[in-house]
Design a protein around this motif. Sequence first.
Motif, PDB file in Angstrom:
ATOM      1  N   ARG A 110      -9.091 -12.916 -59.028  1.00 40.65           N
ATOM      2  CA  ARG A 110      -8.656 -11.538 -58.799  1.00 40.65           C
ATOM      3  C   ARG A 110      -8.861 -11.184 -57.329  1.00 40.65           C
ATOM      4  N   ALA A 111      -7.784 -10.762 -56.665  1.00 40.11           N
ATOM      5  CA  ALA A 111      -7.853 -10.331 -55.269  1.00 40.11           C
ATOM      6  C   ALA A 111      -8.014  -8.817 -55.229  1.00 40.11           C
ATOM      7  N   ILE A 112      -8.771  -8.342 -54.252  1.00 40.48           N
ATOM      8  CA  ILE A 112      -9.066  -6.918 -54.124  1.00 40.48           C
ATOM      9  C   ILE A 112      -8.306  -6.335 -52.940  1.00 40.48           C
ATOM     10  N   VAL A 113      -7.627  -5.219 -53.179  1.00 41.20           N
ATOM     11  CA  VAL A 113      -6.941  -4.513 -52.103  1.00 41.20           C
ATOM     12  C   VAL A 113      -7.452  -3.076 -52.061  1.00 41.20           C
ATOM     13  N   TYR A 114      -7.290  -2.467 -50.905  1.00 44.72           N
ATOM     14  CA  TYR A 114      -7.634  -1.062 -50.734  1.00 44.72           C
ATOM     15  C   TYR A 114      -6.355  -0.290 -50.436  1.00 44.72           C
ATOM     16  N   ASP A 117      -4.674  -0.640 -46.944  1.00 41.75           N
ATOM     17  CA  ASP A 117      -4.152  -1.911 -46.424  1.00 41.75           C
ATOM     18  C   ASP A 117      -3.548  -2.768 -47.526  1.00 41.75           C
ATOM     19  N   ARG A 118      -3.080  -2.117 -48.575  1.00 40.91           N
ATOM     20  CA  ARG A 118      -2.502  -2.801 -49.726  1.00 40.91           C
ATOM     21  C   ARG A 118      -1.333  -3.709 -49.317  1.00 40.91           C
ATOM     22  N   GLU A 119      -0.422  -3.163 -48.541  1.00 42.22           N
ATOM     23  CA  GLU A 119       0.767  -3.923 -48.162  1.00 42.22           C
ATOM     24  C   GLU A 119       0.412  -5.124 -47.302  1.00 42.22           C
ATOM     25  N   CYS A 120      -0.567  -4.960 -46.417  1.00 43.97           N
ATOM     26  CA  CYS A 120      -0.975  -6.057 -45.536  1.00 43.97           C
ATOM     27  C   CYS A 120      -1.577  -7.210 -46.335  1.00 43.97           C
ATOM     28  N   ILE A 121      -2.437  -6.895 -47.290  1.00 45.74           N
ATOM     29  CA  ILE A 121      -3.091  -7.941 -48.083  1.00 45.74           C
ATOM     30  C   ILE A 121      -2.083  -8.652 -48.979  1.00 45.74           C
ATOM     31  N   ILE A 122      -1.184  -7.881 -49.595  1.00 46.32           N
ATOM     32  CA  ILE A 122      -0.148  -8.506 -50.424  1.00 46.32           C
ATOM     33  C   ILE A 122       0.709  -9.434 -49.578  1.00 46.32           C
ATOM     34  N   CYS A 124      -0.231 -11.112 -46.908  1.00 46.54           N
ATOM     35  CA  CYS A 124      -1.008 -12.317 -46.611  1.00 46.54           C
ATOM     36  C   CYS A 124      -1.027 -13.270 -47.808  1.00 46.54           C
ATOM     37  N   VAL A 125      -1.215 -12.722 -49.004  1.00 48.49           N
ATOM     38  CA  VAL A 125      -1.200 -13.550 -50.211  1.00 48.49           C
ATOM     39  C   VAL A 125       0.169 -14.205 -50.383  1.00 48.49           C
ATOM     40  N   HIS A 126       1.221 -13.430 -50.150  1.00 49.92           N
ATOM     41  CA  HIS A 126       2.578 -13.959 -50.302  1.00 49.92           C
ATOM     42  C   HIS A 126       2.852 -15.080 -49.291  1.00 49.92           C
ATOM     43  N   ASN A 127       2.421 -14.895 -48.067  1.00 49.56           N
ATOM     44  CA  ASN A 127       2.607 -15.934 -47.054  1.00 49.56           C
ATOM     45  C   ASN A 127       1.855 -17.213 -47.420  1.00 49.56           C
ATOM     46  N   HIS A 128       0.703 -17.056 -48.050  1.00 48.11           N
ATOM     47  CA  HIS A 128      -0.052 -18.228 -48.520  1.00 48.11           C
ATOM     48  C   HIS A 128       0.757 -18.965 -49.601  1.00 48.11           C
ATOM     49  N   PHE A 129       1.379 -18.208 -50.508  1.00 46.67           N
ATOM     50  CA  PHE A 129       2.221 -18.826 -51.536  1.00 46.67           C
ATOM     51  C   PHE A 129       3.372 -19.601 -50.897  1.00 46.67           C
ATOM     52  N   LEU A 130       4.019 -18.985 -49.910  1.00 50.14           N
ATOM     53  CA  LEU A 130       5.148 -19.639 -49.246  1.00 50.14           C
ATOM     54  C   LEU A 130       4.723 -20.962 -48.612  1.00 50.14           C
ATOM     55  N   ASP A 131       3.552 -20.955 -47.999  1.00 48.12           N
ATOM     56  CA  ASP A 131       3.059 -22.164 -47.354  1.00 48.12           C
ATOM     57  C   ASP A 131       2.669 -23.226 -48.376  1.00 48.12           C
ATOM     58  N   LEU A 132       2.063 -22.798 -49.482  1.00 51.36           N
ATOM     59  CA  LEU A 132       1.564 -23.742 -50.488  1.00 51.36           C
ATOM     60  C   LEU A 132       2.678 -24.274 -51.386  1.00 51.36           C
ATOM     61  N   PHE A 133       3.488 -23.363 -51.937  1.00 46.89           N
ATOM     62  CA  PHE A 133       4.489 -23.746 -52.938  1.00 46.89           C
ATOM     63  C   PHE A 133       5.879 -23.987 -52.348  1.00 46.89           C
ATOM     64  N   PRO A 151       7.677  -4.038 -51.219  1.00 45.08           N
ATOM     65  CA  PRO A 151       7.360  -4.581 -49.897  1.00 45.08           C
ATOM     66  C   PRO A 151       8.463  -5.484 -49.364  1.00 45.08           C
ATOM     67  N   GLN A 152       8.617  -5.472 -48.064  1.00 44.57           N
ATOM     68  CA  GLN A 152       9.607  -6.320 -47.396  1.00 44.57           C
ATOM     69  C   GLN A 152       8.943  -7.655 -47.048  1.00 44.57           C
ATOM     70  N   LEU A 153       9.126  -8.644 -47.902  1.00 49.33           N
ATOM     71  CA  LEU A 153       8.486  -9.943 -47.726  1.00 49.33           C
ATOM     72  C   LEU A 153       9.534 -11.043 -47.716  1.00 49.33           C
ATOM     73  N   GLN A 154       9.233 -12.112 -47.012  1.00 51.38           N
ATOM     74  CA  GLN A 154      10.159 -13.231 -46.893  1.00 51.38           C
ATOM     75  C   GLN A 154      10.440 -13.859 -48.252  1.00 51.38           C
ATOM     76  N   ASN A 155      11.716 -14.149 -48.511  1.00 55.01           N
ATOM     77  CA  ASN A 155      12.162 -14.832 -49.739  1.00 55.01           C
ATOM     78  C   ASN A 155      11.841 -14.045 -51.008  1.00 55.01           C
ATOM     79  N   LEU A 156      11.640 -12.739 -50.906  1.00 54.89           N
ATOM     80  CA  LEU A 156      11.298 -11.926 -52.079  1.00 54.89           C
ATOM     81  C   LEU A 156      12.524 -11.147 -52.543  1.00 54.89           C
ATOM     82  N   SER A 157      12.837 -11.240 -53.836  1.00 54.14           N
ATOM     83  CA  SER A 157      13.919 -10.454 -54.427  1.00 54.14           C
ATOM     84  C   SER A 157      13.334  -9.460 -55.417  1.00 54.14           C
ATOM     85  N   ALA A 158      14.051  -8.362 -55.621  1.00 50.79           N
ATOM     86  CA  ALA A 158      13.567  -7.281 -56.481  1.00 50.79           C
ATOM     87  C   ALA A 158      14.233  -7.338 -57.848  1.00 50.79           C
TER      88      ALA A 158
END
Length: 365
Positions: A110-114, A117-122, A124-133, A151-158
Amino acid sequence: MKLSKFPLVVHDEIFSRIQLSDLLCLSFLSEDIKQSIKVSQMKRFESIRSISYDCVYEERILVDFSTKKGGKERLMTITEETTEDNYHKFNVSGRMIYFQFDDRFGSPLRAIVYPWDRECIISCVHNHFLDLFGNSVDYQWLSFGYKTPIPQLQNLSACIKLQIAPRLWIGNMNFLETLANFLSTISVLKFVDLVICSKREVFSPESIFYQAESIKCYRRYSSPDVLRHFQGRQAVLSCGECEISDLIKFVNRWKSGEAFQKLEYLKIEIFNENIPKKQVLVGIGAKYTYATRRHTLPKVYVNDFDEPNTDPITSHNYVVRQSDNRVASVLIEEKTFSFGVWDKTEEKFLRMGEYTENYTENSSF
């Protein structure tokens, strides 16, 4: 145990026996471990079809992965907290993030956000996924309603669910503007599940709603706007009524190549009346073949309860697009109209059965 001391063959053996959610935990420990996991588990990661951020609960985000074979598991959860007790800090994409290991929400991590800075932490997690997967995974943001920004994130669809009732216009003159602003923030719209309980038109012809790859729309009244403006791949419509002229015009625009270039599948269910089969088939210039064809294809978006493929269209009737000679099967059953586009020319389509006829007023098929 220091994994770095062991050869890659040992890494492969260890990592292959660990669940994906636990591999994710390990990948947060160091950059070296993350790279080792990427190298050894490359083929395994290729089996991942999608990773979704499910925002059904306001206080937490459920992060799940789905495999190409239909399996689904939880990777982690993201929750808002105000305490840092019993948490561990890891560097994730250059940001220190607090994690807790528990399974209260169906995942071990479980990751904790405040809130600030919710958008910033999400991100960072998403960028980690992109790098790993990798970039080949389909990353989806599942949203319910139109008030929480996506959020506006790379390779993310709504993928969004909306319910629009007349009461939303009462005392809320800015409703349409709020909805339009919400949609304007979306760069890629994969799926919309929409319920409209109003006769009023909701979206402008230029709206990203009509550019969604797949839509599922329930409308208590008629729904001609989708037949006029849709630019996506798959659509399932349920409506109280539908002008037959709209159906005929839709097919003829597809045949001429004027519109619906990306369309693969359309299904319309009408509650209040049967569809006049002969009138529609004559109006669209349908052809007939004695050899039936069964059209089905993978759905653009699959939720937990969906079948992975579209409902099969088994029909004798078809139409041909003038620009490239592509074929689409047409099936009319009482209150249901189905339209499925083949990746075949008419010649290839008819290879199994050569005899065809045009549908006329005197046809008895």
